[in-house]
Write an enzyme that holds these catalytic residues in place. Structure first.
Site, short mmCIF file in Angstrom:
data_model
loop_
_atom_site.label_atom_id
_atom_site.label_comp_id
_atom_site.label_asym_id
_atom_site.label_seq_id
_atom_site.Cartn_x
_atom_site.Cartn_y
_atom_site.Cartn_z
N TYR A 147 0.72 -1.69 0.13
CA TYR A 147 0.20 0.18 0.65
C TYR A 147 0.89 1.08 0.34
CZ TYR A 147 -3.43 3.83 1.99
OH TYR A 147 -3.97 4.65 1.75
N ASP A 246 8.80 2.64 -0.75
CA ASP A 246 8.39 3.27 0.00
C ASP A 246 8.41 2.44 1.37
OD1 ASP A 246 6.49 4.11 1.94
OD2 ASP A 246 4.57 3.60 0.52
N LYS A 274 5.09 9.62 8.41
CA LYS A 274 4.29 8.98 10.25
C LYS A 274 5.41 9.52 11.40
CE LYS A 274 2.45 5.23 8.20
NZ LYS A 274 0.72 4.91 8.51
N1 PMP Z 1 3.05 3.88 2.02
C1 PMP Z 1 3.04 2.63 3.44
C2 PMP Z 1 4.04 1.72 2.85
C3 PMP Z 1 1.90 3.51 4.07
O1 PMP Z 1 2.13 2.15 5.01
C4 PMP Z 1 1.35 4.26 4.22
C5 PMP Z 1 0.32 4.38 5.13
N2 PMP Z 1 0.13 3.14 5.77
C6 PMP Z 1 1.34 5.17 3.37
C7 PMP Z 1 2.42 5.46 2.60
C8 PMP Z 1 0.04 6.56 3.16
O2 PMP Z 1 0.53 7.14 4.29
P1 PMP Z 1 -0.49 8.07 4.64
O3 PMP Z 1 -1.79 7.55 5.41
O4 PMP Z 1 0.60 8.96 5.31
O5 PMP Z 1 -0.73 8.55 3.53
#
Ligand code: PMP
Length: 438
Positions: A147, A246, A274
């Site tokens: 994701y 990512d 985060k």
């Molecule tokens: N990339 C990864 C690997 C994630 O786990 C997440 C959110 N869980 C995101 C992108 C998106 O981040 P956000 O919820 O801060 O938009």
């Protein structure tokens, strides 16, 4: 510790649903995967969340990663309080942004320039635009079970054939966007070769980038093989395809250098989120200077944000990095994860419950299966979702807060005490016993 479901949650959930879609501001919070009513949190401290009736829950979600030092960690709260007293946002550069950029570049050698965003979604969306601008190509590759946030081109699954045009996974995503996204099975070297043979070969490359969670934290926790990463890096190098890691989930979580240090891979771009803001809304993308210099105002790839590099988030992040860089910090987290998982495995064995686990640094995953440890999304989908839901609710009743989905990773913080870990193992012992007798 008083630990039971707070009956007020039902009322709070009903009230929330009146003016918030589904009562939540992010879907996973609605407990759709496990059933039941979400717990409404009033405050948090250290390893614990407290609901509106002051019931305590030992927290292994940690706001989905950032609470690596525990909730309301005093040096971070002080930094935020001081920052707030100095003004909430200026829409102008601050020295704090430079401090945090310097820190990230020092800790993550693949990152030479870094741009702050407000979320992980913005980071991945911008990194992909940058990869397209840099290469002049449109197609992107992602992996099933990973994701990367909710931007249009990433809410896409594989079409009927592996190398077909992608299909949107959300209404509202034009198929014209999805057709540029190729979705491959995770951790599958043959699929990588097949994709590059078709789209990046001697005739040229149509691929702008490959985006990957280097350790997947959005299908529980799946650790791919070293070969998968080596092959991916090599193929991207051969065909001038931008490799984007990512690390929104893994960055500063599985270790100070992230998953890229664990695998010894240098990605071209990395996305963070985060954790950098210690719980305030932050993301970032960075990487090779030559690519990052294509971002405005240096280059022609537009990317911006009124609140990007917000002073509260930057000053919280700086205070957090001070703690993460202390000697032995990640070893201590890993030792606690080992202690907890060893204890949980022991009680699972005692009751004849089949589980498997994965772990690295402060991140871990638990699977209800008697098959091998899952290697991809297909394997994770075959784990016992019903057993997980039973376990989840049993643990919640015993004051342990896990992610409300079998497809999410878990997180340890430095605030978790040995008593917390023992209480968690004891709760698992009780819940497994109930599951067996049910
Ligand atoms: N990339 C990864 C690997 C994630 O786990 C997440 C959110 N869980 C995101 C992108 C998106 O981040 P956000 O919820 O801060 O938009």
């Amino acid at each position: 510790m008083k630990t039971h479901h707070n009956p007020k949650n039902n009322q709070l959930f009903l009230q929330a649903k009146k003016h918030i879609p589904g009562g939540v501001n992010s879907p996973v919070r609605a407990f759709a995967g496990v059933g039941g009513t979400p717990i409404f949190i009033h405050r948090a401290k250290g390893s614990k969340l407290f609901d509106t009736e002051n019931n305590a829950y030992i927290d292994y979600v940690g706001s989905w990663g950032p609470m690596i030092l525990g909730h309301a960690y005093p040096p971070i709260i002080e930094a935020v309080q001081q920052a707030a007293a100095d003004g909430l946002s200026f829409g102008a550069p601050t020295p704090f942004e430079t401090t945090i950029a310097d820190k990230i570049c020092e800790l993550i050698p693949s990152v030479e320039l870094v741009r702050m965003t407000n979320s992980g979604t913005e980071a991945t969306m911008s990194a992909i635009r940058l990869a397209r601008g840099y290469t002049g190509r449109d197609k992107i590759v992602k992996f099933e079970g990973c994701y990367h946030g909710h931007s249009d081109g990433l809410l896409v699954k594989a079409g009927s054939g592996m190398l077909d045009i992608g299909e949107p996974t959300s209404k509202g995503v034009p198929s014209d966007f999805a057709k540029h996204t190729i979705t491959l099975p995770y951790n599958d070297i043959d699929a990588l070769h097949a994709c590059f043979n078709k789209f990046a070969n001697e005739q040229g490359s149509e691929l702008a980038c490959v985006i990957v969670e280097p350790i997947a934290g959005n299908m529980n926790m799946v650790i791919p093989s070293q070969d998968f990463h080596d092959t991916l890096r090599q193929l991207c190098d051969e065909h001038g395809v931008v490799l984007i890691f990512d690390e929104v989930m893994t960055g500063f979580r599985v270790g100070l250098g992230g998953a890229q240090t664990h695998f010894g891979i240098t990605p071209d771009l990395t996305c963070f989120g985060k954790i950098i803001g210690a719980g305030l809304p932050v993301g970032a993308f960075g990487g090779k200077r030559a690519i990052m210099e294509c971002v405005a105002p240096l280059g022609g790839v537009y990317q911006a944000g009124t609140l990007s590099g917000n002073p509260l988030a930057m000053r919280a992040g700086i205070a957090m990095f001070d703690s993460l860089t202390k000697d032995g910090f990640y070893q201590q987290l890993a030792d606690k994860v080992d202690y907890l998982l060893n204890g949980i495995h022991q009680v699972a064995d005692k009751h004849g419950i089949a589980i498997r686990s994965n772990r690295l640094g402060g991140m871990f995953g638990l699977f209800f299966t008697d098959n091998n440890i899952p290697q991809n999304f297909d394997d994770v989908s075959k784990t016992d979702n019903q057993a997980f839901a039973q376990f989840f609710h049993g643990m919640l009743d015993n004051g342990i807060y896990l992610a409300p989905s079998a497809f999410e990773a878990a997180f340890m913080s430095s605030a978790h005490s040995m008593q917390d870990l023992d209480a968690t193992i004891l709760a698992a012992d009780k819940v497994f016993a109930d599951m067996k007798s049910a």
